[in-house]
Design a protein around this motif. Sequence first.
Motif, PDB file in Angstrom:
ATOM      1  N   ALA A  30       0.825  -1.216   0.000  1.00 35.19           N
ATOM      2  CA  ALA A  30       0.000   0.000   0.000  1.00 35.19           C
ATOM      3  C   ALA A  30       0.853   1.257   0.000  1.00 35.19           C
ATOM      4  N   GLN A  31       1.938   1.264   0.775  1.00 35.88           N
ATOM      5  CA  GLN A  31       2.771   2.462   0.849  1.00 35.88           C
ATOM      6  C   GLN A  31       3.559   2.698  -0.432  1.00 35.88           C
ATOM      7  N   THR A  32       3.882   1.652  -1.153  1.00 34.64           N
ATOM      8  CA  THR A  32       4.559   1.843  -2.433  1.00 34.64           C
ATOM      9  C   THR A  32       3.660   2.583  -3.419  1.00 34.64           C
ATOM     10  N   VAL A  33       2.423   2.142  -3.520  1.00 38.58           N
ATOM     11  CA  VAL A  33       1.488   2.770  -4.459  1.00 38.58           C
ATOM     12  C   VAL A  33       1.159   4.198  -4.020  1.00 38.58           C
ATOM     13  N   SER A  34       0.797   4.366  -2.765  1.00 35.17           N
ATOM     14  CA  SER A  34       0.416   5.706  -2.298  1.00 35.17           C
ATOM     15  C   SER A  34       1.606   6.649  -2.294  1.00 35.17           C
ATOM     16  N   GLY A  35       2.820   6.139  -2.000  1.00 35.34           N
ATOM     17  CA  GLY A  35       4.002   6.994  -2.010  1.00 35.34           C
ATOM     18  C   GLY A  35       4.290   7.556  -3.390  1.00 35.34           C
ATOM     19  N   GLU A  36       4.111   6.742  -4.422  1.00 33.88           N
ATOM     20  CA  GLU A  36       4.326   7.231  -5.792  1.00 33.88           C
ATOM     21  C   GLU A  36       3.296   8.283  -6.163  1.00 33.88           C
ATOM     22  N   LEU A  37       2.062   8.092  -5.723  1.00 35.95           N
ATOM     23  CA  LEU A  37       1.016   9.069  -6.036  1.00 35.95           C
ATOM     24  C   LEU A  37       1.269  10.394  -5.332  1.00 35.95           C
TER      25      LEU A  37
END
Length: 509
Positions: free
Chosen positions: A379-386
């Motif tokens: 989850a943090q990988t996806v949200s961090g990129e956004l």
Amino acid sequence: MSTSTDAIATDGPRADWRGWAALVVLMLPVLLVSMDNTILNFALPAIARDLEPSAAAQLWIIDAYSLVLAGLLVTAGSLGDRIGRRRILLTGAIGFTLVSVAAAFAPTAEWLIAARAAMGIFGAALMPSTMSLLRSTFRHREQRRIAIAAWAGMWAAGGALGPIIGGFLIENLPWQSVFLIAVPILALMLLLAPFFVRESRDPQPGPVDGWGIVLSMFALGPLAYGIKEIAVAGWIGIVPVFIGLVFGWLFVRRQRRIPHPMLDLSLFRRPKFSGSLVVNLCCIMAYIGFLYFVSQHLQMIAGLSPMLAGIALIPGAVMSIASGFLVTPFASRFPASRVVPAVLVIAVAGLLLVAIAGADDVWMLVWAFVLMGAGAGAAQTVSGELIISSAPPEKAGAASAISETAYEFGAVLGTSILGGLLTAWYRSTLVIPSGVPTDAAAHARETLAGAMNEADELGGSVGAALREAATVAFDGGVVATCLIGAVLLALACVVSAATLGRSRLSAPR
């Protein structure tokens, strides 16, 4: 600032080998700072035996660093945009190294708390710089996606490796070693960064907003402190929370009126930016809260040595790293509003596993942490990129600081609220067996470590009864803590489904 961030990142030149070398160098402070949020959880029993801090002081030893860091992140990010992000990074590394040595030789709990607070000052200079330097190094979007996945994976890995490394150090060396480990890591970074990491700054930064810096510090610091006090001491903490909110309102008001604000507040009007921040905040809060109790349970209740307790968490640490990379193909094909809730459900399952089955089985805790690592890391990988893709390149430091503030507030809330709830539950439900002396009973009510120490000194049937009573009280708090963590992650599921829309990691948004 009207230039499309996505266009810049897609059309920019691809980084060469030096850029990837810079990524490796920048991962060193990320690993260190994220480890620092959890490594003390395993060192805390040894520190408690040596320095004899109160329950409140124990939380302060952990939280002083995060509280100060959270208050200064926005300031450090803004200064990096203006005077140079690499310069801020190197300054923070030098200061962090020196203060870590001072913490290692702390003679009292108060000294250690002060040193931890000073570490927070220099830690604030490290983290926003790493993310913003990655943004300036990797202008091609596909490369940037990989770099941010590595950043998020290293952050998750540091949080998970903290107890493992802490367990190894505590078992083989004095507790002071958990602070001295910063010296070789940052010395290596200081040696390599000038060769591989290029300087970057905002080409048109505008004047330094002195009043904005002061207002941001007086907003974030008291807010984090007040939340901590509400969890530990009750509603008296509402006063600093109110002070923080007032200064926060003044900060926002000023940022809207001046021509060159520290933060581009328009970012918060973008649902995917704000939603991703909430996801990261909830993930870190649940993750750190889980590690806070599991590190104590494995050592003081399950009876594992610090080293074995750390080894028990290796599968979850590996999964937290791997999941960040495994999720990217799915996040490229499917909307983030579907991917993030799906992986968060995995983390929720880990917490519910402990809440339903209890914390008695060590193998169950291992599997629960694997599920937590898988869900939170992805989850943090996806949200961090956004989050990072929403900011203009020239404001990368300030935007990264917002992201880091969410991370650090999550760490503060994980130990303050979830840790404070666990402590309150333990104290209110602990039934002191008959035959326990008054002084021993007072120590036992303070902390689990105090109860176990008194049980060892009393010995016999009275000591065994005190140990059993402390175990029951503590594990009851563990169940309540896991339920609250599951609720937080469920909230993150709802927020991500409602705000992230059809964003994908590899498609223009």
